[in-house]
Design a protein around this motif. Sequence first.
Motif, short mmCIF file in Angstrom:
data_model
loop_
_atom_site.label_atom_id
_atom_site.label_comp_id
_atom_site.label_asym_id
_atom_site.label_seq_id
_atom_site.Cartn_x
_atom_site.Cartn_y
_atom_site.Cartn_z
N VAL A 97 0.74 -1.23 0.07
CA VAL A 97 0.05 0.04 -0.06
C VAL A 97 0.68 1.42 -0.11
O VAL A 97 0.69 2.07 -0.56
CB VAL A 97 -0.98 -0.09 1.00
CG1 VAL A 97 -1.79 1.24 1.46
CG2 VAL A 97 -1.94 -1.05 0.97
N HIS A 98 2.07 1.39 0.86
CA HIS A 98 2.93 2.04 0.80
C HIS A 98 3.46 2.74 -0.79
O HIS A 98 3.51 3.96 -1.03
CB HIS A 98 4.16 2.10 1.67
CG HIS A 98 5.21 3.05 1.81
ND1 HIS A 98 6.22 3.24 0.93
CD2 HIS A 98 5.14 4.04 2.57
CE1 HIS A 98 6.89 4.23 1.25
NE2 HIS A 98 6.20 5.03 2.24
N ALA A 99 3.75 1.80 -1.36
CA ALA A 99 4.53 1.97 -2.92
C ALA A 99 3.31 2.50 -3.66
O ALA A 99 3.69 3.58 -4.35
CB ALA A 99 4.88 0.60 -3.32
N VAL A 100 2.10 1.82 -3.59
CA VAL A 100 0.88 2.22 -4.53
C VAL A 100 0.76 3.79 -3.94
O VAL A 100 0.53 4.74 -4.99
CB VAL A 100 -0.28 1.50 -4.27
CG1 VAL A 100 -1.57 2.20 -4.81
CG2 VAL A 100 -0.18 0.16 -4.84
N GLY A 107 -1.92 12.54 -1.36
CA GLY A 107 -1.35 12.93 -0.10
C GLY A 107 -2.32 13.40 1.06
O GLY A 107 -1.92 14.28 1.76
N ARG A 108 -3.40 12.86 0.98
CA ARG A 108 -4.44 13.30 2.26
C ARG A 108 -4.40 12.29 3.21
O ARG A 108 -3.83 11.27 3.40
CB ARG A 108 -5.73 12.98 1.52
CG ARG A 108 -6.07 13.99 0.43
CD ARG A 108 -7.50 13.92 -0.02
NE ARG A 108 -7.43 14.65 -1.24
CZ ARG A 108 -8.47 15.62 -1.63
NH1 ARG A 108 -9.49 15.51 -0.86
NH2 ARG A 108 -8.46 16.11 -2.91
N ARG A 112 1.02 8.07 3.59
CA ARG A 112 1.97 7.37 3.20
C ARG A 112 2.69 7.41 4.70
O ARG A 112 3.19 6.17 4.93
CB ARG A 112 2.68 8.42 2.20
CG ARG A 112 4.01 7.55 1.75
CD ARG A 112 4.85 8.36 0.73
NE ARG A 112 5.85 9.18 1.41
CZ ARG A 112 6.04 10.47 0.83
NH1 ARG A 112 5.70 10.60 -0.52
NH2 ARG A 112 6.92 11.20 1.63
N THR A 113 2.71 8.26 5.31
CA THR A 113 3.48 8.07 6.61
C THR A 113 2.72 7.25 7.30
O THR A 113 3.45 6.61 8.30
CB THR A 113 3.39 9.51 7.42
OG1 THR A 113 3.99 10.62 6.71
CG2 THR A 113 4.17 9.41 8.51
N VAL A 118 2.69 1.87 10.25
CA VAL A 118 2.21 0.61 10.22
C VAL A 118 3.09 -0.49 10.03
O VAL A 118 3.40 -1.53 10.74
CB VAL A 118 0.80 0.34 9.43
CG1 VAL A 118 0.43 -1.10 9.57
CG2 VAL A 118 -0.06 1.23 9.94
N ALA A 119 3.78 -0.48 8.84
CA ALA A 119 5.02 -1.51 8.56
C ALA A 119 6.06 -1.52 9.55
O ALA A 119 6.49 -2.46 9.98
CB ALA A 119 5.37 -1.13 7.16
#
Length: 135
Positions: A97-100, A107-108, A112-113, A118-119
């Motif tokens: 999900v991070h990569a996508v 950016g909402r 990403r952060t 979580v990872a």
Amino acid sequence: MKTELMYLLLTAILTGVLWIPVVIGYVTSRGPLTPENYKVAPTSTLPDWVNRANRAHLNAVESFAPFAAVVLIAQATGISTPVTAGCAAVYFYARLVHAVIHISGFGRLMARTVVFTVAWIAFITFAVVVLQRAM
């Protein structure tokens, strides 16, 4: 194959293919490499998504080694619990999900952060379980 190793394999595959969007972006933006490009890299600007794809790939590579080390240490020492299996799954899906999110530029909600965190928590939890069982 244990669950943790399966998710390590999937994470390795994900990390290993994240360079493909970067190369596609380079070629579509700058054209095929020429002999002079091997001596001096082109400096023309790239679309934002290509830069984000490159950063997503680099981030995946940087995060992979610690995760792989902990999974392999757990495997070598015979440590496998429902927590380690769950952490491995969460880590993989969060990295996906991070990569996508990173490549898309979404950016909402600091998505990403949040997903990166979580990872990271899944990795740390996995590592703590392995460390506790090894002592």
